[in-house]
Design a protein around this motif. Sequence first.
Motif, PDB file in Angstrom:
ATOM      1  N   LYS A 195      36.155  42.528  36.103  1.00  0.00           N
ATOM      2  CA  LYS A 195      37.630  42.165  35.719  1.00  0.00           C
ATOM      3  C   LYS A 195      38.312  42.537  34.419  1.00  0.00           C
ATOM      4  CE  LYS A 195      38.902  37.840  36.262  1.00  0.00           C
ATOM      5  NZ  LYS A 195      39.964  36.547  36.583  1.00  0.00           N
ATOM      6  N   LEU A 196      39.249  43.218  34.276  1.00  0.00           N
ATOM      7  CA  LEU A 196      39.777  43.381  32.779  1.00  0.00           C
ATOM      8  C   LEU A 196      40.169  41.992  32.087  1.00  0.00           C
ATOM      9  CD1 LEU A 196      42.281  46.241  33.483  1.00  0.00           C
ATOM     10  CD2 LEU A 196      39.990  46.400  32.243  1.00  0.00           C
ATOM     11  N   SER A 197      39.823  41.996  31.057  1.00  0.00           N
ATOM     12  CA  SER A 197      40.010  40.588  30.159  1.00  0.00           C
ATOM     13  C   SER A 197      41.576  40.113  30.291  1.00  0.00           C
ATOM     14  CB  SER A 197      39.710  40.671  28.722  1.00  0.00           C
ATOM     15  OG  SER A 197      40.338  41.785  28.116  1.00  0.00           O
ATOM     16  N   ARG A 198      42.572  41.223  30.657  1.00  0.00           N
ATOM     17  CA  ARG A 198      43.877  40.669  30.493  1.00  0.00           C
ATOM     18  C   ARG A 198      44.073  40.126  31.808  1.00  0.00           C
ATOM     19  NH1 ARG A 198      45.162  46.361  30.698  1.00  0.00           N
ATOM     20  NH2 ARG A 198      45.355  47.200  32.688  1.00  0.00           N
ATOM     21  N   ASP A 199      43.330  40.464  33.003  1.00  0.00           N
ATOM     22  CA  ASP A 199      43.551  39.778  34.313  1.00  0.00           C
ATOM     23  C   ASP A 199      42.942  38.267  34.325  1.00  0.00           C
ATOM     24  OD1 ASP A 199      44.727  41.871  35.438  1.00  0.00           O
ATOM     25  OD2 ASP A 199      42.684  42.638  35.937  1.00  0.00           O
ATOM     26  N   ILE A 200      43.664  37.432  33.667  1.00  0.00           N
ATOM     27  CA  ILE A 200      43.218  36.064  33.394  1.00  0.00           C
ATOM     28  C   ILE A 200      43.162  35.363  35.085  1.00  0.00           C
ATOM     29  CG2 ILE A 200      43.726  33.685  32.497  1.00  0.00           C
ATOM     30  CD1 ILE A 200      44.467  35.540  29.945  1.00  0.00           C
ATOM     31  N   ASN A 201      44.221  35.398  35.494  1.00  0.00           N
ATOM     32  CA  ASN A 201      44.420  34.921  37.123  1.00  0.00           C
ATOM     33  C   ASN A 201      44.809  35.967  37.716  1.00  0.00           C
ATOM     34  OD1 ASN A 201      44.434  33.541  39.525  1.00  0.00           O
ATOM     35  ND2 ASN A 201      45.559  31.840  38.520  1.00  0.00           N
ATOM     36  N   LEU A 202      43.953  37.062  38.079  1.00  0.00           N
ATOM     37  CA  LEU A 202      44.318  38.227  38.898  1.00  0.00           C
ATOM     38  C   LEU A 202      45.178  37.895  40.073  1.00  0.00           C
ATOM     39  CD1 LEU A 202      43.896  41.297  39.351  1.00  0.00           C
ATOM     40  CD2 LEU A 202      41.827  40.906  40.318  1.00  0.00           C
TER      41      LEU A 202
END
Length: 437
Positions: free
Chosen positions: A70-77
């Motif tokens: 997961k990308l770190s910006r996808d905290i709650n994808l």
Amino acid sequence: MDNFQQPTHQPAGKKVAILGGNRIPFARSNGQYANVSNSEMLTAALNGLVERYNLQDKRLGEVVAGAVIKLSRDINLTRECVLSTALSPQTPAYDVSQACGTGLQAAFAVSNKIALGLIDSGIAGGVDTTSDAPLGIGDGLRKALLKLNNAKTNKDRLQALLSINPKDLIDAPQNGEPRTKLSMGDHQAITALEWAITREAQDEFTFNSHKNLARAYDEGFFDDLITPFKGLTRDNNLRPDISLEKLASLKPVFGKKNANPTMTAGNSTPLTDGASCVLLGTDEWAAANGLKPLAYLTYQETAAVDFTGKKGVKEGLLMAPAYAVPRMLQRAGLTLQDFDYYEIHEAFASQVLSTLAAWEDESFCKERLGLDKPLGAIDRSKLNVNGSSLAAGHPFAATGGRILASTAKLLDQKGSGRALISICAAGGQGVVAILEK
Ligand SMILES: CC(=O)SCCNC(=O)CCNC(=O)[C@H](O)C(C)(C)COP(=O)(O)OP(=O)(O)OC[C@H]1O[C@@H](n2cnc3c(N)ncnc32)[C@H](O)[C@@H]1OP(=O)(O)O
């Protein structure tokens, strides 16, 4: 060693129905979906499901999904994807992660809440891309930047900048075990050797996976399980014209230090991009929404093995399903032969064949599983009848949803019966389930 001492519990309560599923065609890494994000792929899979089952504006109990990478910006994808669908924005959603078992574990999370009567419906899913993998900054660069930030003099600043080594710039996710530094394939090559799985058996198994998947596509089996996406209507790893001769000509890629390496790009799953999801609910919710249960998720189990050998027998990294399945069978009062279908995730052809060999092996079943006799052989004509990961590909977290949806459909088509689902996962874990109709 007795592996059945720990009490495990089938959640009592409401029956959990699988009402349908959807996925996008899977694509080989750095191919058709090279510029597509996890978020876009999971949203597409969810939107296809919403459309097919008329879920527009419906507030479901919960959506649970995840990605291994997961990308770190996808905290709650998952929540972000739900907000991009036509579902009611009042539908709660969260991420889970359990390596390649993520999709199936997500279904357990939803089904357990349904069984407990806490929610009456939900969606489970998963997505992964190895094309759009996150890159972090390397430890060396991070430390140099911290030094630079704390530097008081120009000399200190210069020293901090000069300490940056080009090889420390990027931290890329590795498809390997952090503890052993071995790739999944190199781990499996050790297990394949241990169980004497031949190259011929692996190639033949791979051949059948492609042929079965191609036939299932031609018969229209996936017509109501897949939404076309970005120009793809079928998994682009599928080779309908696969030949045993071509498979036999491929060079080994894993376990190359072994005397007789047997694992190739053909008999291993490729790195893959894709997303999948399944709709779950109670009988009452299904009836109220004009939907028909395809099958019921009746048993589940997760096991882990010690692949480091730190505390006893060193087990193969991908051998946990060999433990999870008998544990679940004992709880269900079933034998390994009591199934109409077996859906075993094909991480590598040799992984499936090693697991089957273990179940047939007297000393493994007695000494490691604590049974009084082997679990025995399965009828191979019931195994992965419509192909599996070797042909379709394996976007890690999306494999569980793919298998659940197609297995539920198989049981629905048959009218009644029972299916065993088994997924091996990194970290020495195995996630397994029983579906019944
Ligand atoms: C719990 C778990 O699930 S663990 C599993 C997790 N997943 C993994 O570990 C992924 C493992 N797979 C990989 O790392 C990679 O896909 C690898 C290393 C196996 C192969 O990678 P690559 O070398 O890039 O594969 P590539 O697609 O180029 O294939 C190599 C060759 O084999 C050929 N090939 C691959 N599959 C087949 C096939 N089924 N039939 C015929 N030829 C094939 C390709 O055409 C290619 O030929 P070419 O060199 O003439 O073009």
